[in-house]
Design a protein around this motif. Structure first.
Motif, PDB file in Angstrom:
ATOM      1  N   VAL A  36     -11.165  27.471  57.263  1.00 56.88           N
ATOM      2  CA  VAL A  36     -11.584  25.837  57.271  1.00 56.88           C
ATOM      3  C   VAL A  36     -10.666  25.132  57.295  1.00 56.88           C
ATOM      4  O   VAL A  36      -9.596  25.190  56.604  1.00 56.88           O
ATOM      5  CB  VAL A  36     -12.647  25.892  55.866  1.00 56.88           C
ATOM      6  CG1 VAL A  36     -13.005  24.539  55.532  1.00 56.88           C
ATOM      7  CG2 VAL A  36     -13.993  26.690  56.161  1.00 56.88           C
ATOM      8  N   LYS A  37     -10.886  23.826  57.915  1.00 61.95           N
ATOM      9  CA  LYS A  37      -9.605  23.160  58.138  1.00 61.95           C
ATOM     10  C   LYS A  37      -9.900  21.670  57.636  1.00 61.95           C
ATOM     11  O   LYS A  37      -9.686  21.247  56.529  1.00 61.95           O
ATOM     12  CB  LYS A  37      -8.921  22.888  59.344  1.00 61.95           C
ATOM     13  CG  LYS A  37      -8.074  24.373  59.638  1.00 61.95           C
ATOM     14  CD  LYS A  37      -7.577  24.189  60.998  1.00 61.95           C
ATOM     15  CE  LYS A  37      -6.349  25.537  60.926  1.00 61.95           C
ATOM     16  NZ  LYS A  37      -5.859  25.568  62.311  1.00 61.95           N
ATOM     17  N   CYS A  38     -10.780  20.862  58.112  1.00 61.43           N
ATOM     18  CA  CYS A  38     -11.286  19.551  58.169  1.00 61.43           C
ATOM     19  C   CYS A  38     -11.972  19.541  56.880  1.00 61.43           C
ATOM     20  O   CYS A  38     -12.084  18.453  56.134  1.00 61.43           O
ATOM     21  CB  CYS A  38     -11.723  18.727  59.174  1.00 61.43           C
ATOM     22  SG  CYS A  38     -13.236  19.361  59.775  1.00 61.43           S
ATOM     23  N   GLU A  39     -13.049  20.401  56.715  1.00 58.14           N
ATOM     24  CA  GLU A  39     -14.188  20.602  55.555  1.00 58.14           C
ATOM     25  C   GLU A  39     -15.104  19.481  55.843  1.00 58.14           C
ATOM     26  O   GLU A  39     -15.711  18.962  54.938  1.00 58.14           O
ATOM     27  CB  GLU A  39     -13.407  20.609  54.198  1.00 58.14           C
ATOM     28  CG  GLU A  39     -12.533  21.677  54.061  1.00 58.14           C
ATOM     29  CD  GLU A  39     -12.025  21.502  52.667  1.00 58.14           C
ATOM     30  OE1 GLU A  39     -12.711  21.868  51.576  1.00 58.14           O
ATOM     31  OE2 GLU A  39     -10.826  21.246  52.561  1.00 58.14           O
ATOM     32  N   GLU A  40     -15.107  18.619  57.053  1.00 55.19           N
ATOM     33  CA  GLU A  40     -16.047  17.473  57.042  1.00 55.19           C
ATOM     34  C   GLU A  40     -16.556  17.606  58.595  1.00 55.19           C
ATOM     35  O   GLU A  40     -17.219  16.645  59.224  1.00 55.19           O
ATOM     36  CB  GLU A  40     -15.472  16.242  56.858  1.00 55.19           C
ATOM     37  CG  GLU A  40     -13.997  16.084  57.215  1.00 55.19           C
ATOM     38  CD  GLU A  40     -13.404  14.730  56.681  1.00 55.19           C
ATOM     39  OE1 GLU A  40     -12.652  13.971  57.597  1.00 55.19           O
ATOM     40  OE2 GLU A  40     -13.492  14.094  55.781  1.00 55.19           O
ATOM     41  N   GLY A  41     -16.689  18.568  59.035  1.00 53.92           N
ATOM     42  CA  GLY A  41     -17.381  19.085  60.373  1.00 53.92           C
ATOM     43  C   GLY A  41     -16.960  18.290  61.635  1.00 53.92           C
ATOM     44  O   GLY A  41     -17.710  18.036  62.247  1.00 53.92           O
ATOM     45  N   VAL A  42     -15.382  17.821  61.671  1.00 58.17           N
ATOM     46  CA  VAL A  42     -15.052  17.327  62.871  1.00 58.17           C
ATOM     47  C   VAL A  42     -14.132  18.195  63.664  1.00 58.17           C
ATOM     48  O   VAL A  42     -14.087  18.043  64.608  1.00 58.17           O
ATOM     49  CB  VAL A  42     -14.391  16.043  62.662  1.00 58.17           C
ATOM     50  CG1 VAL A  42     -15.380  15.072  62.215  1.00 58.17           C
ATOM     51  CG2 VAL A  42     -13.088  16.244  61.635  1.00 58.17           C
ATOM     52  N   CYS A  43     -13.558  19.221  63.300  1.00 55.00           N
ATOM     53  CA  CYS A  43     -12.641  19.888  63.914  1.00 55.00           C
ATOM     54  C   CYS A  43     -13.010  21.120  64.587  1.00 55.00           C
ATOM     55  O   CYS A  43     -12.326  21.683  65.676  1.00 55.00           O
ATOM     56  CB  CYS A  43     -11.418  20.411  63.063  1.00 55.00           C
ATOM     57  SG  CYS A  43     -11.855  21.949  61.804  1.00 55.00           S
ATOM     58  N   GLY A  44     -14.185  21.864  64.233  1.00 52.58           N
ATOM     59  CA  GLY A  44     -14.664  23.013  65.070  1.00 52.58           C
ATOM     60  C   GLY A  44     -14.178  24.121  64.735  1.00 52.58           C
ATOM     61  O   GLY A  44     -14.214  25.287  64.979  1.00 52.58           O
ATOM     62  N   THR A  45     -13.036  24.270  63.644  1.00 52.07           N
ATOM     63  CA  THR A  45     -12.478  25.451  63.237  1.00 52.07           C
ATOM     64  C   THR A  45     -13.436  26.672  62.686  1.00 52.07           C
ATOM     65  O   THR A  45     -13.301  27.460  62.842  1.00 52.07           O
ATOM     66  CB  THR A  45     -11.358  25.266  62.066  1.00 52.07           C
ATOM     67  OG1 THR A  45     -10.645  24.254  62.652  1.00 52.07           O
ATOM     68  CG2 THR A  45     -10.478  26.507  61.646  1.00 52.07           C
ATOM     69  N   CYS A  46     -14.381  26.021  62.130  1.00 48.18           N
ATOM     70  CA  CYS A  46     -15.239  26.796  61.347  1.00 48.18           C
ATOM     71  C   CYS A  46     -16.401  27.380  61.867  1.00 48.18           C
ATOM     72  O   CYS A  46     -17.400  28.169  61.258  1.00 48.18           O
ATOM     73  CB  CYS A  46     -15.620  26.373  59.995  1.00 48.18           C
ATOM     74  SG  CYS A  46     -16.789  24.840  60.054  1.00 48.18           S
ATOM     75  N   VAL A  47     -16.578  27.090  63.317  1.00 48.57           N
ATOM     76  CA  VAL A  47     -17.830  27.481  64.031  1.00 48.57           C
ATOM     77  C   VAL A  47     -18.127  28.728  63.856  1.00 48.57           C
ATOM     78  O   VAL A  47     -17.138  29.596  64.464  1.00 48.57           O
ATOM     79  CB  VAL A  47     -17.794  26.786  65.433  1.00 48.57           C
ATOM     80  CG1 VAL A  47     -19.038  27.256  66.155  1.00 48.57           C
ATOM     81  CG2 VAL A  47     -17.776  25.248  65.354  1.00 48.57           C
ATOM     82  N   VAL A  53     -19.908  26.106  59.436  1.00 49.52           N
ATOM     83  CA  VAL A  53     -20.221  26.635  58.074  1.00 49.52           C
ATOM     84  C   VAL A  53     -19.206  25.507  56.936  1.00 49.52           C
ATOM     85  O   VAL A  53     -19.878  25.936  55.706  1.00 49.52           O
ATOM     86  CB  VAL A  53     -19.873  28.048  57.706  1.00 49.52           C
ATOM     87  CG1 VAL A  53     -20.751  28.856  58.828  1.00 49.52           C
ATOM     88  CG2 VAL A  53     -18.301  28.355  58.156  1.00 49.52           C
ATOM     89  N   CYS A  54     -18.513  24.795  57.229  1.00 52.48           N
ATOM     90  CA  CYS A  54     -18.025  23.921  56.162  1.00 52.48           C
ATOM     91  C   CYS A  54     -18.853  22.892  55.633  1.00 52.48           C
ATOM     92  O   CYS A  54     -18.492  22.370  54.385  1.00 52.48           O
ATOM     93  CB  CYS A  54     -16.534  23.313  56.475  1.00 52.48           C
ATOM     94  SG  CYS A  54     -17.014  22.132  57.902  1.00 52.48           S
ATOM     95  N   CYS A  55     -20.029  22.635  56.546  1.00 50.31           N
ATOM     96  CA  CYS A  55     -20.639  21.396  55.768  1.00 50.31           C
ATOM     97  C   CYS A  55     -22.392  21.755  56.235  1.00 50.31           C
ATOM     98  O   CYS A  55     -23.221  21.084  55.611  1.00 50.31           O
ATOM     99  CB  CYS A  55     -20.177  20.181  56.576  1.00 50.31           C
ATOM    100  SG  CYS A  55     -20.242  19.987  58.100  1.00 50.31           S
TER     101      CYS A  55
HETATM  102  S1  FES Z   1     -13.532  23.032  59.282  1.00 57.05           S
HETATM  103 FE1  FES Z   1     -13.496  21.444  60.513  1.00 57.05          FE
HETATM  104  S2  FES Z   1     -15.529  21.652  61.399  1.00 57.05           S
HETATM  105 FE2  FES Z   1     -15.709  22.942  59.686  1.00 57.05          FE
END
Ligand code: FES
Length: 323
Positions: free
Chosen positions: A270-281, A309-311
């Motif tokens: 998980v990186k941004c934790e706000e649903g904008v970066c796509g890392t956690c898809v 899954v971060c949000c």
């Molecule tokens: S950690 Fe960036 S979208 Fe989930």
């Protein structure tokens, strides 16, 4: 989505710009060429300082044809979770940062007949790389750059000497209303060969995207990138099964899927934790997602085969994930 190698880059220049924006140039310590990138790409930068340990995403604003360094522009946002303030503090010449990427979720359609780039404030950064690429390709394009005032406008000097400077239309909130961005005037007529790119504060983006949609531009021709988002992760309790890991967890009203799984040893980056970066898809095997992110496209949401899954949460009682 997290398969690019991490590397360490060194700050070779920092330039204070108007509007609390810092330009940072990063290069390999030995001057070796960096991995190539395409216009619209970003890098993830790890920010570590005391108790702070965050990954933040920054669009590359340098010319994609140059691989001797990367350049990013960072707005100091005092009300954020501390990432931008840390970067402004830490990014002194000689400082080293761990970088992940580049990767591109905001890619140009390079053969479009017409391209219109809308940058609000710090949202100009990916547009600068796009403008350089479109100019190199000899394409028809316009940049609409919206800021609060002329004195708060970053990158003015960069744009002034660019060979495409005459393609940039500045709009300032504090000036004559006639020069402000006016979608009715500034949006091109819709066509299959016309592509729009929008980046900036969420309100600016929703205004431009809404106007473009109302004007008849196809959703697939309206490209967007969010830097950050207010995200509500709360909702009713549900269960998540990580099929390959063989575990099931309960996700509470204020919990997230990523945190609930991490507590039982199933780690999803998980990186941004706000649903904008796509890392956690993560792929969904069964169940109905309740999307809270700004990353997935409308088509991807409708398919219901993946979620951030971060949000994001579940509309069904149980969600089964391919992890
Ligand atoms: S950690 Fe960036 S979208 Fe989930």
């Amino acid at each position: 989505m997290n398969d690019t190698p991490k590397h360490t880059l060194t700050v070779i220049e920092r330039i204070e710009e108007p509007g609390n924006i810092l330009r940072v140039k990063l290069a390999a310590a030995d001057g070796a060429p960096l991995p190539p990138f395409t216009a619209g790409a970003h890098i993830d930068v790890r920010l570590q300082d005391g108790d702070l340990d965050l990954w933040r995403q920054y669009s590359l604003c340098s010319d994609p044809a140059q691989t001797d360094h990367y350049e990013i522009g960072v707005l100091r946002a005092p009300n954020s979770r501390g990432g931008s303030e840390a970067l402004h503090r830490l990014a002194v010449v000689g400082a080293r940062f761990t970088i992940d990427g580049p990767r591109n979720h905001f890619a140009l359609t390079e053969d479009a007949a017409q391209t219109v780039l809308f940058g609000g404030g710090i949202g100009i950064t990916p547009m600068l790389a796009m403008a350089q690429r479109l100019h190199r390709l000899g394409r028809d394009f316009v940049v609409h750059y919206c800021t609060r005032s002329d004195s708060a406008t970053a990158f003015r000097d960069v744009i002034a000497v660019a060979p495409w400077a005459d393609r940039v239309v500045f709009h300032h909130d504090d000036r004559d209303p006639a020069q402000r961005l006016d979608p009715a005037r500034d949006l091109p007529p819709p066509s299959a060969d016309t592509h729009l790119y929008v980046c900036g504060p969420a309100g600016f983006m929703e205004w431009v995207i809404g106007a473009a949609t109302t004007a008849g531009h196809a959703p697939g021709n309206i490209h967007r990138e969010y830097f950050s988002a207010e995200v509500d992760v709360s909702g009713d309790r549900f269960e998540v099964t990580a099929r390959r890991s063989g575990v099931t967890v309960s996700v509470g009203p204020e919990d997230t899927i990523a945190k609930a799984l991490a507590r039982v040893g199933v780690s999803i980056t998980v990186k941004c934790e706000e649903g904008v970066c796509g890392t956690c898809v993560t792929d969904i095997l069964d169940g109905t997602p309740d999307h809270r992110d700004r990353f997935l496209t409308d088509e991807e949401r409708a398919e219901g085969t993946m979620l951030c899954v971060c949000c994001s949460r579940a509309r069904s009682k149980t969600l089964i994930l391919d992890i």
